[in-house]
Design a protein around this motif. Structure first.
Motif, mmCIF file in Angstrom:
data_model
loop_
_atom_site.group_PDB
_atom_site.id
_atom_site.type_symbol
_atom_site.label_atom_id
_atom_site.label_comp_id
_atom_site.label_asym_id
_atom_site.label_seq_id
_atom_site.Cartn_x
_atom_site.Cartn_y
_atom_site.Cartn_z
ATOM 1 N N GLU B 17 0.828 -1.210 0.000
ATOM 2 C CA GLU B 17 0.000 0.000 0.000
ATOM 3 C C GLU B 17 0.868 1.268 0.000
ATOM 4 O O GLU B 17 0.569 2.229 -0.728
ATOM 5 C CB GLU B 17 -0.918 -0.001 1.217
ATOM 6 C CG GLU B 17 -2.091 0.929 1.036
ATOM 7 C CD GLU B 17 -3.314 0.483 1.800
ATOM 8 O OE1 GLU B 17 -3.641 -0.714 1.763
ATOM 9 O OE2 GLU B 17 -3.922 1.353 2.430
ATOM 10 N N ASP B 21 0.986 4.031 -2.953
ATOM 11 C CA ASP B 21 0.750 5.456 -2.684
ATOM 12 C C ASP B 21 1.863 6.312 -3.262
ATOM 13 O O ASP B 21 1.614 7.337 -3.880
ATOM 14 C CB ASP B 21 0.692 5.703 -1.174
ATOM 15 C CG ASP B 21 -0.744 5.631 -0.660
ATOM 16 O OD1 ASP B 21 -0.924 5.437 0.540
ATOM 17 O OD2 ASP B 21 -1.660 5.749 -1.498
ATOM 18 N N GLU B 24 1.699 6.302 -6.957
ATOM 19 C CA GLU B 24 0.384 6.757 -7.429
ATOM 20 C C GLU B 24 -0.291 5.744 -8.350
ATOM 21 O O GLU B 24 -0.785 6.076 -9.443
ATOM 22 C CB GLU B 24 0.493 8.131 -8.109
ATOM 23 C CG GLU B 24 0.926 9.199 -7.101
ATOM 24 C CD GLU B 24 0.747 10.596 -7.628
ATOM 25 O OE1 GLU B 24 0.975 10.809 -8.819
ATOM 26 O OE2 GLU B 24 0.383 11.468 -6.824
ATOM 27 N N VAL B 25 -0.242 4.490 -7.908
ATOM 28 C CA VAL B 25 -0.996 3.432 -8.589
ATOM 29 C C VAL B 25 -1.812 2.723 -7.517
ATOM 30 O O VAL B 25 -1.639 2.969 -6.323
ATOM 31 C CB VAL B 25 -0.066 2.411 -9.304
ATOM 32 C CG1 VAL B 25 0.662 3.079 -10.451
ATOM 33 C CG2 VAL B 25 0.903 1.755 -8.350
ATOM 34 N N SER B 26 -2.671 1.803 -7.959
ATOM 35 C CA SER B 26 -3.491 1.087 -6.982
ATOM 36 C C SER B 26 -2.673 -0.054 -6.355
ATOM 37 O O SER B 26 -1.684 -0.518 -6.953
ATOM 38 C CB SER B 26 -4.736 0.517 -7.651
ATOM 39 O OG SER B 26 -4.373 -0.470 -8.601
ATOM 40 N N ARG B 27 -3.110 -0.499 -5.189
ATOM 41 C CA ARG B 27 -2.420 -1.605 -4.510
ATOM 42 C C ARG B 27 -2.516 -2.883 -5.360
ATOM 43 O O ARG B 27 -1.601 -3.698 -5.395
ATOM 44 C CB ARG B 27 -3.013 -1.831 -3.118
ATOM 45 C CG ARG B 27 -2.166 -2.721 -2.221
ATOM 46 C CD ARG B 27 -2.987 -3.308 -1.099
ATOM 47 N NE ARG B 27 -4.096 -4.103 -1.578
ATOM 48 C CZ ARG B 27 -3.984 -5.333 -2.038
ATOM 49 N NH1 ARG B 27 -2.800 -5.926 -2.114
ATOM 50 N NH2 ARG B 27 -5.049 -5.995 -2.454
ATOM 51 N N GLN B 28 -3.650 -3.028 -6.070
ATOM 52 C CA GLN B 28 -3.833 -4.213 -6.925
ATOM 53 C C GLN B 28 -2.787 -4.261 -8.031
ATOM 54 O O GLN B 28 -2.349 -5.347 -8.439
ATOM 55 C CB GLN B 28 -5.239 -4.212 -7.568
ATOM 56 C CG GLN B 28 -6.353 -4.513 -6.611
ATOM 57 C CD GLN B 28 -6.864 -3.291 -5.893
ATOM 58 O OE1 GLN B 28 -6.277 -2.209 -5.978
ATOM 59 N NE2 GLN B 28 -7.973 -3.438 -5.195
ATOM 60 N N THR B 29 -2.404 -3.096 -8.519
ATOM 61 C CA THR B 29 -1.371 -3.047 -9.568
ATOM 62 C C THR B 29 -0.053 -3.572 -9.024
ATOM 63 O O THR B 29 0.633 -4.367 -9.685
ATOM 64 C CB THR B 29 -1.212 -1.606 -10.090
ATOM 65 O OG1 THR B 29 -2.451 -1.188 -10.652
ATOM 66 C CG2 THR B 29 -0.128 -1.513 -11.147
ATOM 67 N N SER B 32 -0.328 -7.317 -8.629
ATOM 68 C CA SER B 32 -0.262 -7.990 -9.935
ATOM 69 C C SER B 32 1.143 -7.956 -10.517
ATOM 70 O O SER B 32 1.578 -8.920 -11.151
ATOM 71 C CB SER B 32 -1.228 -7.338 -10.925
ATOM 72 O OG SER B 32 -2.551 -7.518 -10.525
ATOM 73 N N LEU B 44 5.989 3.419 -15.733
ATOM 74 C CA LEU B 44 5.875 2.872 -14.391
ATOM 75 C C LEU B 44 7.149 2.132 -13.989
ATOM 76 O O LEU B 44 7.595 2.224 -12.847
ATOM 77 C CB LEU B 44 4.657 1.943 -14.275
ATOM 78 C CG LEU B 44 4.381 1.353 -12.886
ATOM 79 C CD1 LEU B 44 4.203 2.463 -11.858
ATOM 80 C CD2 LEU B 44 3.136 0.475 -12.916
#
Lengths: 142, 65
Positions: B17, B21, B24-29, B32, B44
């Motif tokens: 997490e 943060d 600036e991507v989601s935790r799921q990214t 994955s 990225l």
């Protein structure tokens, strides 16, 4: 909560209530049945939106709101989510073309009115033209 | 594409997490990426490498077809 926003939510709620009232109790004749339905639907939606936004702002503190907005922005701009949405959109579009084609054939066999068949066929043609146009449009920019 | 992202992340004591943060991507990214189910864009990949102060090749391994 800002005063300006409070007025907006109040306006939405009142406008929704008025529209609902007009749709339900004022426009009662058969001639304006569609308008009545529109008034009821739109009125209910505006009313719920106004009340919902009011309580949403009231319950979420400013800090929490900022954090939540930040998270929502991250989720919206997340590259994996964007790729997922694009993939899903493409698959849904493929399936829809097949479904609409089956629908056109089914309607033809059922002897449906030509206007209806032509309208559904037109949607397929518009989809295909849009796909070709957007392919070249984005192709030039990428 | 394999990667050492999870290993490097744990070494630095950062949670998924926190990393999400900062990038600036989601935790799921991040999840994955670490599982190898998702390959990052070049942007990225650069961001991740820059964050850990490593080169892209030290984190991601291209294995070919």
């Amino acid at each position: 909560m800002k005063k300006g926003k409070l007025w907006l939510y109040a306006f939405l709620t009142v406008a929704g209530a008025v529209l609902f009232y007009v749709g339900e109790f004022v426009l009662v004749s058969e001639a304006v049945k569609q308008l009545s339905g529109l008034g009821i639907g739109l009125g209910a939606a505006l009313f719920c939106l106004g009340i919902g936004k009011f309580f949403d702002d009231l319950l979420v503190s400013k800090t929490e709101g900022e954090t939540r907005k930040h998270r929502i922005a991250i989720e919206r701009n997340d590259e994996r989510n964007i790729r997922l949405k694009e993939k899903v959109g493409a698959k849904v579009n493929q399936v829809l073309i097949y479904l609409l084609s089956i629908l056109v054939l089914t309607l033809s066999f059922m002897g449906a009115k030509s206007v209806i068949i032509l309208m559904v066929a037109a949607i397929i043609v518009i989809q295909l033209f849009l796909a070709i146009f957007l392919f070249y449009y984005y192709g030039k920019r990428m | 594409m394999k990667n050492k992202l999870e290993e490097i992340r744990r070494e630095r004591g950062i949670t998924q997490e926190e990393l999400a943060d900062r990038l600036e991507v989601s935790r799921q990214t991040i999840s994955s990426l670490e599982n190898g189910r998702y390959n990052p864009s070049i942007m990225l990949a650069f961001k991740i490498a820059h964050f850990f102060n490593l080169s892209i090749e030290e984190i991601f391994f291209y294995e070919g077809e």
